[in-house]
Write a protein that holds these residues in place. Structure first.
Motif, PDB file in Angstrom:
ATOM      1  N   GLU A 154      42.420  54.262  28.027  1.00 21.23           N
ATOM      2  CA  GLU A 154      41.429  53.288  28.479  1.00 21.23           C
ATOM      3  C   GLU A 154      41.513  53.058  29.981  1.00 21.23           C
ATOM      4  N   ARG A 155      42.740  53.042  30.525  1.00 21.25           N
ATOM      5  CA  ARG A 155      42.938  52.816  31.956  1.00 21.25           C
ATOM      6  C   ARG A 155      43.881  53.896  32.482  1.00 21.25           C
ATOM      7  N   VAL A 156      43.310  54.830  33.230  1.00 26.20           N
ATOM      8  CA  VAL A 156      44.062  55.977  33.752  1.00 26.20           C
ATOM      9  C   VAL A 156      44.144  55.873  35.272  1.00 26.20           C
ATOM     10  N   ALA A 157      45.300  56.198  35.818  1.00 31.08           N
ATOM     11  CA  ALA A 157      45.474  56.301  37.269  1.00 31.08           C
ATOM     12  C   ALA A 157      45.964  57.702  37.601  1.00 31.08           C
ATOM     13  N   LEU A 158      45.607  58.178  38.780  1.00 31.56           N
ATOM     14  CA  LEU A 158      46.032  59.496  39.242  1.00 31.56           C
ATOM     15  C   LEU A 158      46.756  59.377  40.573  1.00 31.56           C
ATOM     16  N   LEU A 159      47.857  60.105  40.704  1.00 31.69           N
ATOM     17  CA  LEU A 159      48.504  60.336  41.988  1.00 31.69           C
ATOM     18  C   LEU A 159      48.272  61.807  42.304  1.00 31.69           C
ATOM     19  N   VAL A 160      47.456  62.064  43.310  1.00 28.27           N
ATOM     20  CA  VAL A 160      46.980  63.415  43.602  1.00 28.27           C
ATOM     21  C   VAL A 160      47.647  63.917  44.874  1.00 28.27           C
ATOM     22  N   MET A 161      48.373  65.019  44.746  1.00 25.68           N
ATOM     23  CA  MET A 161      49.127  65.581  45.856  1.00 25.68           C
ATOM     24  C   MET A 161      48.437  66.830  46.387  1.00 25.68           C
ATOM     25  N   GLY A 162      48.370  66.965  47.699  1.00 28.40           N
ATOM     26  CA  GLY A 162      47.802  68.188  48.253  1.00 28.40           C
ATOM     27  C   GLY A 162      47.493  68.046  49.734  1.00 28.40           C
ATOM     28  N   ASP A 163      47.570  69.165  50.442  1.00 32.32           N
ATOM     29  CA  ASP A 163      47.351  69.183  51.886  1.00 32.32           C
ATOM     30  C   ASP A 163      45.994  69.795  52.222  1.00 32.32           C
ATOM     31  N   GLY A 164      45.551  69.511  53.425  1.00 37.60           N
ATOM     32  CA  GLY A 164      44.360  70.163  53.946  1.00 37.60           C
ATOM     33  C   GLY A 164      44.700  71.540  54.484  1.00 37.60           C
ATOM     34  N   SER A 165      43.920  72.006  55.431  1.00 26.92           N
ATOM     35  CA  SER A 165      44.124  73.349  55.954  1.00 26.92           C
ATOM     36  C   SER A 165      45.472  73.463  56.661  1.00 26.92           C
ATOM     37  N   ALA A 166      45.986  74.683  56.699  1.00 29.62           N
ATOM     38  CA  ALA A 166      47.239  74.959  57.420  1.00 29.62           C
ATOM     39  C   ALA A 166      46.958  75.874  58.591  1.00 29.62           C
ATOM     40  N   CYS A 167      45.807  75.640  59.243  1.00 33.82           N
ATOM     41  CA  CYS A 167      45.346  76.539  60.302  1.00 33.82           C
ATOM     42  C   CYS A 167      44.770  75.769  61.493  1.00 33.82           C
ATOM     43  N   ARG A 168      45.352  74.616  61.792  1.00 34.81           N
ATOM     44  CA  ARG A 168      44.753  73.773  62.827  1.00 34.81           C
ATOM     45  C   ARG A 168      45.208  74.133  64.242  1.00 34.81           C
ATOM     46  N   THR A 169      46.343  74.804  64.392  1.00 36.62           N
ATOM     47  CA  THR A 169      46.855  75.173  65.713  1.00 36.62           C
ATOM     48  C   THR A 169      47.462  76.572  65.654  1.00 36.62           C
ATOM     49  N   VAL A 170      47.770  77.120  66.811  1.00 33.32           N
ATOM     50  CA  VAL A 170      48.370  78.462  66.843  1.00 33.32           C
ATOM     51  C   VAL A 170      49.775  78.459  66.249  1.00 33.32           C
ATOM     52  N   LYS A 171      50.423  77.288  66.195  1.00 31.29           N
ATOM     53  CA  LYS A 171      51.764  77.201  65.612  1.00 31.29           C
ATOM     54  C   LYS A 171      51.742  76.791  64.144  1.00 31.29           C
ATOM     55  N   ALA A 172      50.549  76.624  63.577  1.00 28.17           N
ATOM     56  CA  ALA A 172      50.423  76.253  62.165  1.00 28.17           C
ATOM     57  C   ALA A 172      50.873  77.412  61.272  1.00 28.17           C
ATOM     58  N   PRO A 173      51.231  77.115  60.031  1.00 30.62           N
ATOM     59  CA  PRO A 173      51.661  78.191  59.113  1.00 30.62           C
ATOM     60  C   PRO A 173      50.640  79.315  58.975  1.00 30.62           C
ATOM     61  N   GLY A 174      49.346  78.976  59.055  1.00 29.58           N
ATOM     62  CA  GLY A 174      48.307  80.001  58.926  1.00 29.58           C
ATOM     63  C   GLY A 174      47.669  80.399  60.242  1.00 29.58           C
ATOM     64  N   TYR A 175      48.322  80.032  61.353  1.00 29.30           N
ATOM     65  CA  TYR A 175      47.793  80.274  62.697  1.00 29.30           C
ATOM     66  C   TYR A 175      46.495  79.476  62.869  1.00 29.30           C
ATOM     67  N   LEU A 176      45.821  79.652  63.982  1.00 26.62           N
ATOM     68  CA  LEU A 176      44.618  78.884  64.297  1.00 26.62           C
ATOM     69  C   LEU A 176      43.382  79.550  63.704  1.00 26.62           C
ATOM     70  N   ASP A 177      42.615  78.745  62.972  1.00 25.85           N
ATOM     71  CA  ASP A 177      41.312  79.187  62.465  1.00 25.85           C
ATOM     72  C   ASP A 177      40.298  78.126  62.880  1.00 25.85           C
ATOM     73  N   GLU A 178      39.280  78.525  63.599  1.00 30.05           N
ATOM     74  CA  GLU A 178      38.309  77.577  64.145  1.00 30.05           C
ATOM     75  C   GLU A 178      37.566  76.805  63.054  1.00 30.05           C
ATOM     76  N   ARG A 179      37.578  77.303  61.823  1.00 33.72           N
ATOM     77  CA  ARG A 179      36.884  76.619  60.726  1.00 33.72           C
ATOM     78  C   ARG A 179      37.709  75.477  60.139  1.00 33.72           C
ATOM     79  N   ALA A 180      38.988  75.430  60.478  1.00 33.78           N
ATOM     80  CA  ALA A 180      39.893  74.491  59.815  1.00 33.78           C
ATOM     81  C   ALA A 180      39.552  73.033  60.127  1.00 33.78           C
ATOM     82  N   ALA A 181      39.254  72.729  61.369  1.00 34.92           N
ATOM     83  CA  ALA A 181      38.985  71.344  61.740  1.00 34.92           C
ATOM     84  C   ALA A 181      37.771  70.804  61.000  1.00 34.92           C
ATOM     85  N   GLY A 182      36.721  71.611  60.877  1.00 32.79           N
ATOM     86  CA  GLY A 182      35.532  71.169  60.155  1.00 32.79           C
ATOM     87  C   GLY A 182      35.791  70.970  58.676  1.00 32.79           C
ATOM     88  N   PHE A 183      36.561  71.883  58.081  1.00 33.97           N
ATOM     89  CA  PHE A 183      36.910  71.746  56.663  1.00 33.97           C
ATOM     90  C   PHE A 183      37.684  70.451  56.440  1.00 33.97           C
TER      91      PHE A 183
END
Length: 234
Positions: free
Chosen positions: A137-166
């Motif tokens: 009847e009453r459900v709560a969620l704790l939702v874990m997760g990160d956004g993009s990993a490409c926001r800077t050249v030192k990011a895990p996925g390097y820099l992707d210009e689409r990341a900031a918009g996403f």
């Protein structure tokens, strides 16, 4: 029905013992997560589901254990109270969630962990969300997760210009409890940007359909070139 949700980032660095000397850099994120999880307790749920990304989907019952030994730290956590299953350890995002819940001494409702496969389609994610929301009847969620990993050249996925918009659209949708926008996040683009939160956020969107919840964005930043967001829905 879904009555509340908290959205938190899932990096192991959120745990101070793992971050060590860099721990103060995420103090604001930790404080926002504590606030969001506190709001879950205030919703008086009958059941709490912890949802996070993993290579494969799966169910983790209360009492399931996780460890940060893989990050060089002798620290174990448990997902609430219950027998200690010995078959599978918690995936790292669910272990971080267990740490967050232990930090606020969660004892307000039974807990179950749900890992969502990173490759799960939006329809599959939304369907799981509807299933969870309809389980009590009453459900709560704790939702874990990160956004993009490409926001800077030192990011895990390097820099992707689409990341900031996403990330900007994800943050807006999470802050506005915009389920339509969350379900519209492109799974292929999310995978290219290494945005692990896409699938869990779409589970949340499915769970919240028709619930009429309002959202608040409590934290938004991209330390280490990775998008981290904290939001509360109620």
């Amino acid at each position: 029905m879904l009555v509340a949700a908290a959205v938190c980032p899932s990096p192991p660095l959120l745990v101070p013992e793992v971050a060590t000397g860099a721990a103060p850099e995420l103090d604001a994120a930790r404080a926002a997560c504590a606030d969001a999880v506190g709001l879950l307790a205030a919703s008086r749920p009958d059941r709490l589901y912890v949802v996070g990304p993993a290579e494969e989907g799966g169910v983790y019952p209360a009492g399931a254990q996780g460890s940060f030994a893989g990050f060089g730290v002798d620290l174990s956590v448990r997902l609430g109270e219950g027998p200690r299953p010995t078959d599978r350890p918690l995936p790292t995002p669910l272990a971080v969630a267990a740490w967050l819940l232990a930090r606020v001494a969660w004892a307000d409702a039974p807990i179950e962990g749900r890992a969502v496969a990173a490759a799960a389609t939006p329809d599959v994610c939304a369907g799981l969300g509807r299933e969870l929301a309809g389980s009590a009847e009453r459900v709560a969620l704790l939702v874990m997760g990160d956004g993009s990993a490409c926001r800077t050249v030192k990011a895990p996925g390097y820099l992707d210009e689409r990341a900031a918009g996403f990330d900007a659209e994800a943050a807006r949708a999470l802050g506005a409890a915009d389920t339509t926008a969350l379900l519209a996040l492109d799974a292929g683009l999310a995978a290219e940007l290494k945005a692990a939160g896409r699938a869990p956020w779409q589970v949340l969107a499915g769970a919240a359909e028709g619930a009429g919840l309002d959202g608040r964005l409590l934290f938004e930043d991209a330390p280490y070139g990775v998008g981290y967001f904290v939001a509360a829905w109620s």
